[in-house]
Each structure stands twice: as structure tokens, then as C-alpha cells.
Design a protein around this motif. Structure first.
Motif, mmCIF file in Angstrom:
data_model
loop_
_atom_site.group_PDB
_atom_site.id
_atom_site.type_symbol
_atom_site.label_atom_id
_atom_site.label_comp_id
_atom_site.label_asym_id
_atom_site.label_seq_id
_atom_site.Cartn_x
_atom_site.Cartn_y
_atom_site.Cartn_z
ATOM 1 N N PRO A 1 0.805 -1.230 0.000
ATOM 2 C CA PRO A 1 0.000 0.000 0.000
ATOM 3 C C PRO A 1 0.839 1.282 0.000
ATOM 4 O O PRO A 1 0.298 2.368 -0.110
ATOM 5 N N MET A 2 2.169 1.136 0.131
ATOM 6 C CA MET A 2 3.002 2.327 0.207
ATOM 7 C C MET A 2 2.899 3.153 -1.070
ATOM 8 O O MET A 2 2.823 4.392 -1.018
ATOM 9 N N LYS A 3 2.877 2.488 -2.208
ATOM 10 C CA LYS A 3 2.801 3.204 -3.483
ATOM 11 C C LYS A 3 1.523 4.042 -3.560
ATOM 12 O O LYS A 3 1.540 5.199 -3.992
ATOM 13 N N THR A 4 0.415 3.466 -3.113
ATOM 14 C CA THR A 4 -0.862 4.178 -3.141
ATOM 15 C C THR A 4 -0.825 5.397 -2.230
ATOM 16 O O THR A 4 -1.294 6.481 -2.589
ATOM 17 N N LEU A 5 -0.268 5.221 -1.052
ATOM 18 C CA LEU A 5 -0.164 6.341 -0.112
ATOM 19 C C LEU A 5 0.648 7.480 -0.717
ATOM 20 O O LEU A 5 0.238 8.639 -0.675
ATOM 21 N N ILE A 6 1.783 7.138 -1.307
ATOM 22 C CA ILE A 6 2.689 8.151 -1.855
ATOM 23 C C ILE A 6 2.034 8.876 -3.040
ATOM 24 O O ILE A 6 2.053 10.111 -3.115
ATOM 25 N N THR A 7 1.447 8.124 -3.964
ATOM 26 C CA THR A 7 0.847 8.760 -5.142
ATOM 27 C C THR A 7 -0.342 9.641 -4.748
ATOM 28 O O THR A 7 -0.573 10.688 -5.367
ATOM 29 N N THR A 8 -1.078 9.245 -3.728
ATOM 30 C CA THR A 8 -2.215 10.060 -3.259
ATOM 31 C C THR A 8 -1.749 11.421 -2.776
ATOM 32 O O THR A 8 -2.349 12.457 -3.101
ATOM 33 N N GLN A 9 -0.662 11.426 -1.999
ATOM 34 C CA GLN A 9 -0.156 12.705 -1.471
ATOM 35 C C GLN A 9 0.429 13.563 -2.593
ATOM 36 O O GLN A 9 0.242 14.786 -2.616
ATOM 37 N N LEU A 10 1.143 12.929 -3.522
ATOM 38 C CA LEU A 10 1.737 13.694 -4.625
ATOM 39 C C LEU A 10 0.662 14.259 -5.557
ATOM 40 O O LEU A 10 0.799 15.372 -6.076
ATOM 41 N N ALA A 11 -0.414 13.509 -5.750
ATOM 42 C CA ALA A 11 -1.513 14.004 -6.578
ATOM 43 C C ALA A 11 -2.171 15.207 -5.919
ATOM 44 O O ALA A 11 -2.525 16.185 -6.594
ATOM 45 N N GLN A 12 -2.342 15.145 -4.616
ATOM 46 C CA GLN A 12 -2.913 16.267 -3.868
ATOM 47 C C GLN A 12 -2.043 17.512 -4.030
ATOM 48 O O GLN A 12 -2.539 18.613 -4.285
ATOM 49 N N LEU A 13 -0.740 17.309 -3.913
ATOM 50 C CA LEU A 13 0.177 18.438 -4.060
ATOM 51 C C LEU A 13 0.150 18.994 -5.484
ATOM 52 O O LEU A 13 0.065 20.207 -5.690
#
Length: 391
Positions: A136-148
């Protein structure tokens, strides 16, 4: 009620061996720090104890953190990110890939369109650094980067941006502009062997007054690293609201940080920029009382080499400043100690040390080997083993 005491041995090989064998039940060491000075020590420390607590400053105003602060009025996250990665469990599968991603900086020499495209690839999970990272780490990271990415100002300068900083900033924006939730998530995913938190979750800056009376606002203008060193010694430091004008502001220590300070088995005032990394943490209301409330050893390990912020500040002056800041008067340290020990290398020249004066303040000196090969660098292993000998 009777006091129990023991003979202090530094380094204490019996204790050190015990902690190395069982770091998961080793003592808790708390550090007031910032910057990168403690990261190498932190990487070694996690082999001896999984219970270190690192309270870092969110007041930096330089580097890639500065651009994020200007764009989103966010606390500085660079020191937070680097310390989390220093404490990450390197034995976890896939950890080198995560470390590489968090440490990666976007190119300085690329065009704006190229940088935006690379950020889009990171946010979509298609970037080469993202491919080896699993859910799930990839999903967490991409979610935050998309928000930014979605909230980034059109003219934001991505040159040299730290991807780790961008991830944490995105998490801050998606969690009601709070740092603790994203720090908790990232720390869990990289399995930090210790805890990291900002001393406060606020967007304040630092201000200093020089002996000449000049006021300087902003950590980046104080450290003497990104800009020319200050020409006059620092006389006074405070928390400031913004960078535009002299505007002192107070901040209250959060309850969970208070408990961490009061319950630590050892408190260390470690090496690092004296004013902007160490003292900056101690400016928060409630820190002094929390240190006083902790009966366990409190140790100052001073800098080696040249710290531009220490212009005009010898070791004795720094110890006195530390005590006076926390207590109002250095001699009160005898009754309500905030510092028990000055830990120094047995051969290094720290300048004048007035042992009688230190004793009058209730500060004992411990000399032990702390330096091996490089003359102005502490040995991480020797420092960790010396600190753990006090617990």
C-alpha cells in the motif's frame, strides 16, 4: 524514601551489549534537534534502541522547504523527512527503493514543462522510481503527490525539489493542514525505529538580534550556510510571525510532546546549529517545565568544528545561555536541573572550560573518547555508546 544511585562508567560495555542485543526494550533517548547534524548518529542509534524520540524544528526558511512554505504557508518539512528516513528500518523489503525516492530531487537544469511532466509521472505511479514500490506504500505516496500537484501554484519552481518534501507537503494539505497524521503514516510505512515529530505544528519563523542591534529574520539568513555568515554575534533569538517585520509570537508545547520530554530515560541537547537547530526547540512555552519535570539524565554534547552561528559564543557562554534560557538564572540549575552533564571528547580542544563555574551551576563534565579519524567529526558509535551508558 531513599535514593538509589550507581557508579557512572562511560562507555559501559555491559549496558551497551544488553541494548544491542535487545534494542526493542532499550531506553528512550530524546533529542532536541534540527538540520542534518544528527542524522548519521540516528542511523547508528536505531541498532541500539528503537525508542529514541527526535523533536525537530519546523522553522527553516531555506532550501526546497522555503518554496513549499511560501506556496502553502506550511511548517518546514525537510528536517522531518531526513530524520524519518535516517530512522527507517533498512531490513524491510523494498526499503532502499523508498529511501531513493524520498531522497530524490527533481533536476535543477530541466525546463518547467519537463519538471511538471516528471511530477505528473510520480503522482501517477509511472515514474521509474515508483515502479519497484509496492502497495500500500505506493498508493499512499501517489495520493499525497496528486494532492500536491493539483494545488501547486502555476509558477511554482520545481527545480531541485525534494520528492520526500513534496510527499509530506501533500499529506499536510490532505490532512486538514496538520503534519502529525502524514508523519505517522510515513513513519509506519517505512517502519521507523524511533519517533520523529516537530516540536510544534506551526508555521512560525526565527528572528535574531545581533550585538549591533540589527534584526535578522529567517533561519536561512542566520545559519551562515546559504547566505554569508553573520558579521556580528547573536544576542537574542525568538519565534517570529512571518519574515516581513519584527513580530515575536509565542507557541505552546503540545501535550504529547510534553509527555515525551517528561518520560524520556535521557534528554540530549545534541550537536547542530546552536541557535537555529537546538535553541529554537527550547523557545516553545512548556519545554522548560517539561525538562525540569524529568528526573533522568540531561546531557549537552557540544558542536565540533565551525558553526557560523556561534560567532563570539564560547562553550561556557553556550552552556550559560542554555541554562538561563530554560531557568532564568544558570545557578537555579542546582535546584531544578535542566542539564546534568557536559559530555566531551577527552582530547578535543573546545576552548576554555571553567570547571569550577560549571560545578557552581550543577553541571558535571564527562570526558571520554568520542572522535576517531576525522578531527571535527564525532564517531557515531562512540557517541551512541556514551549516551546509553548514562541510562
Amino acid at each position: 524514601m531513599s535514593n538509589v544511585s550507581r557508579r557512572l562508567v562511560v562507555p559501559d560495555s555491559v549496558r551497551i551489549h544488553r541494548y544491542q542485543s535487545l534494542p526493542e526494550i532499550a531506553p528512550s533517548l530524546l533529542f532536541f534537534s534540527g538540520g542534518s547534524a544528527l542524522n548519521k548518529i540516528a542511523r547508528v542509534l536505531k541498532s541500539y534502541t528503537h525508542h529514541s524520540m527526535h523533536l525537530v524544528t519546523p522553522f527553516d526558511s531555506g532550501g526546497s522547504s522555503a518554496k513549499l512554505r511560501q506556496a502553502f504557508n506550511i511548517p518546514a518539512v525537510g528536517d522531518l523527512r531526513s530524520r524519518i528516513m535516517a530512522l527507517a528500518d533498512e531490513t524491510v523489503l523494498g526499503q532502499p527503493d523508498v529511501f531513493e525516492l524520498f531522497s530524490y530531487r527533481l533536476p535543477y537544469n530541466a525546463s518547467m514543462s519537463q519538471l511538471k511532466m516528471e511530477l505528473a509521472q510520480l503522482a501517477a505511479g509511472t515514474h521509474r522510481l515508483m515502479e519497484p514500490i509496492m502497495a500500500p506504500m505506493k498508493t499512499l505516496i501517489t495520493t499525497q503527490l496528486a494532492q500536491l500537484k493539483d494545488r501547486l501554484p502555476p509558477d511554482f519552481d520545481l527545480r531541485g525539489a525534494s520528492v520526500g518534501n513534496l510527499i509530506i507537503a501533500g499529506g499536510y494539505l490532505s490532512h486538514q493542514e496538520l503534519l502529525d497524521p502524514i508523519v505517522f503514516l510515513v513513519s509506519r510505512l517505512v517502519k521507523t525505529l524511533g519517533q520523529v515529530a516537530t516540536i510544534i505544528d506551526e508555521t512560525h519563523h526565527l528572528g535574531v538580534r545581533l550585538t549591533s542591534g540589527e534584526v535578522v529574520l529567517g533561519q536561512h539568513l542566520i545559519t551562515g550556510k546559504e547566505q554569508s555568515p553573520l558579521a556580528e554575534p547573536i544576542e537574542h533569538i525568538w519565534l517570529n510571525q512571518g519574515l516581513q517585520k519584527y513580530s515575536p509570537i509565542s507557541a505552546k508545547l503540545p501535550e504529547d510532546r510534553r509527555q515525551s520530554i517528561e518520560q524520556a530515560d535521557l534528554i540530549c541537547f545534541p550537536p547542530g546549529s546552536f541557535f537555529t537547530s537546538l535553541i529554537a526547540n527550547l523557545l516553545v512555552d512548556g519545554v522548560s517545565q517539561a525538562i525540569i519535570n524529568n528526573p533522568n539524565p540531561k546531557i549537552y554534547l557540544p558542536n565540533l568544528g565551525l558553526d557560523p552561528e556561534q560567532l563570539g559564543w564560547g562553550l561556557m557562554s553556550r552552556v550559560e545561555y542554555l541554562l538561563t534560557l530554560l531557568l532564568g538564572d544558570a545557578e537555579k540549575n542546582n535546584e531544578t536541573p535542566v542539564l546534568n552533564w557536559l559530555l566531551i571528547d577527552e582530547a578535543y580542544d573546545y576552548g576554555e572550560i571553567d570547571y569550577r563555574r560549571l560545578q557552581g551551576w550543577g553541571v558535571n563534565v564527562v570526558k571520554t573518547p568520542l572522535i576517531t579519524n576525522e578531527p571535527d567529526m564525532y564517531s557515531e558509535h562512540l557517541v551512541v555508546e556514551a549516551l546509553l551508558s548514562f541510562t
